[in-house]
Enzyme design. Structure first.
Site, PDB file in Angstrom:
ATOM      1  N   LYS A   1      14.672  -9.770   0.412  1.00  0.00           N
ATOM      2  CA  LYS A   1      13.953  -8.214   0.270  1.00  0.00           C
ATOM      3  C   LYS A   1      12.745  -8.178   1.170  1.00  0.00           C
ATOM      4  CE  LYS A   1      13.318  -4.418  -1.687  1.00  0.00           C
ATOM      5  NZ  LYS A   1      14.004  -3.662  -0.594  1.00  0.00           N
TER       6      LYS A   1
ATOM      7  N   LYS B   1       6.061 -13.208  -2.668  1.00  0.00           N
ATOM      8  CA  LYS B   1       5.734 -11.864  -3.707  1.00  0.00           C
ATOM      9  C   LYS B   1       6.640 -11.470  -4.690  1.00  0.00           C
ATOM     10  CE  LYS B   1       3.569  -8.665  -1.473  1.00  0.00           C
ATOM     11  NZ  LYS B   1       3.215  -7.180  -0.717  1.00  0.00           N
TER      12      LYS B   1
ATOM     13  N   LYS C   1      12.281 -10.085   6.191  1.00  0.00           N
ATOM     14  CA  LYS C   1      11.681  -8.965   6.899  1.00  0.00           C
ATOM     15  C   LYS C   1      12.466  -8.579   8.288  1.00  0.00           C
ATOM     16  CE  LYS C   1       7.804  -6.749   6.271  1.00  0.00           C
ATOM     17  NZ  LYS C   1       6.944  -6.513   4.991  1.00  0.00           N
TER      18      LYS C   1
ATOM     19  N   THR D   1       2.178   0.974  -5.455  1.00  0.00           N
ATOM     20  CA  THR D   1       1.307   0.133  -5.270  1.00  0.00           C
ATOM     21  C   THR D   1      -0.126   0.319  -5.772  1.00  0.00           C
ATOM     22  OG1 THR D   1       2.615  -0.195  -3.138  1.00  0.00           O
ATOM     23  CG2 THR D   1       0.592  -1.397  -3.148  1.00  0.00           C
TER      24      THR D   1
ATOM     25  N   ASN E   1      -2.171   5.446   1.265  1.00  0.00           N
ATOM     26  CA  ASN E   1      -1.280   5.291   0.083  1.00  0.00           C
ATOM     27  C   ASN E   1      -1.791   4.412  -0.987  1.00  0.00           C
ATOM     28  OD1 ASN E   1       1.346   3.428  -0.962  1.00  0.00           O
ATOM     29  ND2 ASN E   1       1.348   5.770  -1.112  1.00  0.00           N
TER      30      ASN E   1
ATOM     31  N   SER F   1      10.524  -0.776  -5.794  1.00  0.00           N
ATOM     32  CA  SER F   1      11.622  -0.952  -4.618  1.00  0.00           C
ATOM     33  C   SER F   1      12.835  -1.540  -5.496  1.00  0.00           C
ATOM     34  CB  SER F   1      11.326  -1.731  -3.457  1.00  0.00           C
ATOM     35  OG  SER F   1      10.640  -0.876  -2.714  1.00  0.00           O
TER      36      SER F   1
HETATM   37  P1  NAD Z   1      -2.026   3.884   5.019  1.00  0.00           P
HETATM   38  O1  NAD Z   1      -1.828   3.778   6.477  1.00  0.00           O
HETATM   39  O2  NAD Z   1      -1.586   4.694   3.813  1.00  0.00           O
HETATM   40  O3  NAD Z   1      -3.650   4.014   4.827  1.00  0.00           O
HETATM   41  C1  NAD Z   1      -4.538   3.028   5.515  1.00  0.00           C
HETATM   42  C2  NAD Z   1      -5.823   3.308   5.255  1.00  0.00           C
HETATM   43  O4  NAD Z   1      -6.749   2.457   6.044  1.00  0.00           O
HETATM   44  C3  NAD Z   1      -6.220   4.978   6.044  1.00  0.00           C
HETATM   45  O5  NAD Z   1      -6.969   5.683   4.932  1.00  0.00           O
HETATM   46  C4  NAD Z   1      -7.006   4.763   7.027  1.00  0.00           C
HETATM   47  O6  NAD Z   1      -7.717   5.861   7.504  1.00  0.00           O
HETATM   48  C5  NAD Z   1      -7.657   3.439   6.617  1.00  0.00           C
HETATM   49  N1  NAD Z   1      -8.431   2.661   7.834  1.00  0.00           N
HETATM   50  C6  NAD Z   1      -7.905   2.197   8.975  1.00  0.00           C
HETATM   51  N2  NAD Z   1      -8.763   1.344   9.476  1.00  0.00           N
HETATM   52  C7  NAD Z   1      -9.815   1.388   8.932  1.00  0.00           C
HETATM   53  C8  NAD Z   1     -10.940   0.818   8.939  1.00  0.00           C
HETATM   54  N3  NAD Z   1     -11.382   0.169  10.167  1.00  0.00           N
HETATM   55  N4  NAD Z   1     -12.150   0.983   8.228  1.00  0.00           N
HETATM   56  C9  NAD Z   1     -11.733   1.689   6.993  1.00  0.00           C
HETATM   57  N5  NAD Z   1     -10.637   2.533   6.584  1.00  0.00           N
HETATM   58  C10 NAD Z   1      -9.611   2.307   7.881  1.00  0.00           C
HETATM   59  O7  NAD Z   1      -1.678   2.399   4.488  1.00  0.00           O
HETATM   60  P2  NAD Z   1      -1.132   1.722   3.029  1.00  0.00           P
HETATM   61  O8  NAD Z   1       0.157   1.853   2.731  1.00  0.00           O
HETATM   62  O9  NAD Z   1      -2.341   2.421   2.372  1.00  0.00           O
HETATM   63  O10 NAD Z   1      -1.486   0.058   3.144  1.00  0.00           O
HETATM   64  C11 NAD Z   1      -2.693  -0.293   3.517  1.00  0.00           C
HETATM   65  C12 NAD Z   1      -2.634  -1.927   3.248  1.00  0.00           C
HETATM   66  O11 NAD Z   1      -1.730  -2.433   2.027  1.00  0.00           O
HETATM   67  C13 NAD Z   1      -1.798  -2.497   4.263  1.00  0.00           C
HETATM   68  O12 NAD Z   1      -2.686  -3.775   4.535  1.00  0.00           O
HETATM   69  C14 NAD Z   1      -0.345  -2.696   3.905  1.00  0.00           C
HETATM   70  O13 NAD Z   1       0.094  -3.894   4.526  1.00  0.00           O
HETATM   71  C15 NAD Z   1      -0.833  -3.010   2.399  1.00  0.00           C
HETATM   72  N6  NAD Z   1       0.186  -2.900   1.601  1.00  0.00           N
HETATM   73  C16 NAD Z   1       0.944  -1.533   1.593  1.00  0.00           C
HETATM   74  C17 NAD Z   1       1.977  -1.357   0.310  1.00  0.00           C
HETATM   75  C18 NAD Z   1       2.318  -0.010   0.260  1.00  0.00           C
HETATM   76  O14 NAD Z   1       3.235   0.238  -0.588  1.00  0.00           O
HETATM   77  N7  NAD Z   1       1.988   1.242   0.938  1.00  0.00           N
HETATM   78  C19 NAD Z   1       2.507  -2.421  -0.520  1.00  0.00           C
HETATM   79  C20 NAD Z   1       1.836  -3.563  -0.332  1.00  0.00           C
HETATM   80  C21 NAD Z   1       0.867  -3.873   0.735  1.00  0.00           C
END
Ligand code: NAD
Length: 428
Positions: free
Chosen positions: A70, A94, A106, A190, A221, A362
């Site tokens: 996955k 995970k 992946k 998340t 998100n 998921s």
């Molecule tokens: P996203 O793209 O929706 O949001 C990212 C946020 O980070 C945005 O608000 C952006 O403006 C901000 N950002 C970017 N650079 C920045 C900086 N230098 N300083 C401050 N803010 C900054 O991404 P997401 O889906 O929320 O994912 C965020 C993290 O969580 C990533 O590491 C991702 O791998 C991890 N993650 C996400 C999920 C998921 O379901 N979305 C699941 C597991 C892990």
């Protein structure tokens, strides 16, 4: 994560460290240090101007002892076989720590998806499936979206797979749009999962959420729903969130020391997680530099944006009031900063436990696809809470029982479960 760091070497060395804590048999450790299967294939795509362009695709199945592999498919220019291998290995841990019956995989394509037209993206997605369809499936390997890929792309991929096998097969891929086989609650999953772990950690640390302050990095998100959960589910206050300003090409922190209104901030944030700072300052918010979130006088830090943000340099600015760090993002704390937290007795909820809510929903999506019956959002979130709370408690129990740091405990729980499944299947 760039090739310079070599994510796969990092993933292997994290594994080696825990393998030695667990006294793992060297032969078993060798089986887990490497992916079970790797695919690299060519995807020729007809571009809109009539030319053919060659892309390369990857899929790595690290381990499927506990169930089908996955993990997401990334479309990103810096993608390499080694980044895909590392991410596949982390997915094995995970899914195991969340105790969902899946393994780790992946995929990726080195490409900037923003440079492609809609038609080119669709043909690339369908081409990826044309090359891989024999080696994925609801009982083999179930991909999902990741950086650079979207629910719409998952819809095209599911459609291509269904055509090739001659049967509607929504369970081949998750992260599909709601109405196209997707699950309700995936958007919140998340961020709310992060907050369920924060709630359990606070209970353990005897902290009162209603009297607690939090600072967040990111407002995409993960962080939006973590902020909403912290204020509305736990009754705490968020004093600031930071974000990347797409116009100024710089990060900022949006602060209100008596507590931000998360729903208002969400209403002035675009789909990329970029906040309209003029509207925020008109409502009395202070706009500070991008790093300001890390030095706030708060009880909880939630890094929810990027990797490597709390490092040897920035950790010096973390207030001594901080008792809890919940890693919403993947890899936000470097080993140097981790050592400082460990020494200062800061409680860490490690990333692959803290942000496992996404992969858990998921999994619920594929369960609903198999049943061809869909749950309400409340049912999804209730089941998510149960799963994440159990995952947190099994890691906490390991941490207390073995007197190890939470990050090591999470690895120990995960590796233990994978090894047990390998034993039960007669692989060892
Ligand atoms: P996203 O793209 O929706 O949001 C990212 C946020 O980070 C945005 O608000 C952006 O403006 C901000 N950002 C970017 N650079 C920045 C900086 N230098 N300083 C401050 N803010 C900054 O991404 P997401 O889906 O929320 O994912 C965020 C993290 O969580 C990533 O590491 C991702 O791998 C991890 N993650 C996400 C999920 C998921 O379901 N979305 C699941 C597991 C892990």
């Amino acid at each position: 994560m760039t090739e310079m760091i070599n994510a796969f070497k990092m993933a292997q060395s994290q594994f080696d460290h825990v393998a030695s804590l667990l006294n793992l048999d060297p032969q078993v450790a060798e089986m887990l240090r490497w992916p079970t299967r790797e695919y690299k294939f060519m995807i020729p795509v007809r571009m809109d101007d009539g030319t053919m362009r060659v892309f390369f695709g990857y899929r790595v199945q690290h381990n499927d002892a506990r169930g089908p592999a996955k993990g997401g498919i990334r479309f990103h220019p810096a993608e390499t076989l080694d980044t895909v291998r590392a991410l596949a290995m982390w997915m094995t841990w995970k899914t195991a720590v969340a105790d969902i019956p899946l393994g780790g995989g992946k995929g990726g394509v080195p490409v900037d998806s923003a440079s492609l037209t809609v038609g080119e993206k669709e043909r690339l997605c369908r081409g990826w499936i044309d090359q891989m369809w024999r080696n994925i499936g609801p009982r083999q390997d179930v991909p999902a979206p990741d950086v650079g890929t979207t629910p719409q792309m998952m819809g095209w991929m599911m459609d291509e797979y269904s055509k090739l096998v001659g049967q509607y097969t929504p369970g081949v891929i998750t992260g599909k749009p709601v109405g196209g086989g997707g699950s309700l609650g995936r958007t919140e999953a998340t961020g709310f999962g992060v907050i369920y772990t924060v709630r359990e950690a606070m209970r353990h640390l005897k902290m009162d959420p209603a009297k607690s302050l939090a600072a967040l990095q990111g407002f995409g998100n993960v962080s939006q729903y973590a902020a909403l959960g912290f204020t509305e589910l736990l009754g705490g206050k968020v004093v600031c969130v930071s974000y990347w300003d797409r116009e100024d090409r710089a990060p900022y922190t949006v602060t209100k020391l008596d507590g931000v209104n998360v729903r208002f901030l969400m209403s002035i944030t675009d789909i990329y997680g970029s906040i309209d700072k003029d509207k925020a300052s008109a409502e009395g918010y202070t706009i500070e530099d991008g790093d300001a979130w890390i030095s706030k006088d708060v009880d909880v830090l939630i890094p929810g944006a990027l990797e490597g943000q709390i490092n040897a340099e920035t950790v010096k600015r973390v207030s001594s009031r901080v008792r809890l760090v919940a890693e919403g993002a993947n890899g936000p704390t470097t080993p140097e900063a981790d050592a400082v937290f460990k020494q200062n007795g800061v409680f860490i909820i490690p990333d692959f436990l803290c942000n496992a809510g996404g992969v858990t929903v998921s999994y619920f999506e594929s369960v609903q696809n198999d049943m061809n019956y869909y749950w309400t959002k409340d049912e999804v979130l209730q089941r998510l809470d149960t799963k994440i709370t159990q995952a947190f408690n099994s890691v906490l129990e390991m941490s207390e029982g073995q007197k190890v740091y939470m990050r090591d405990a999470a690895y120990m729980v995960a590796i233990d479960r994978v090894v047990k499944a390998m034993e039960l299947r007669g692989w060892l």
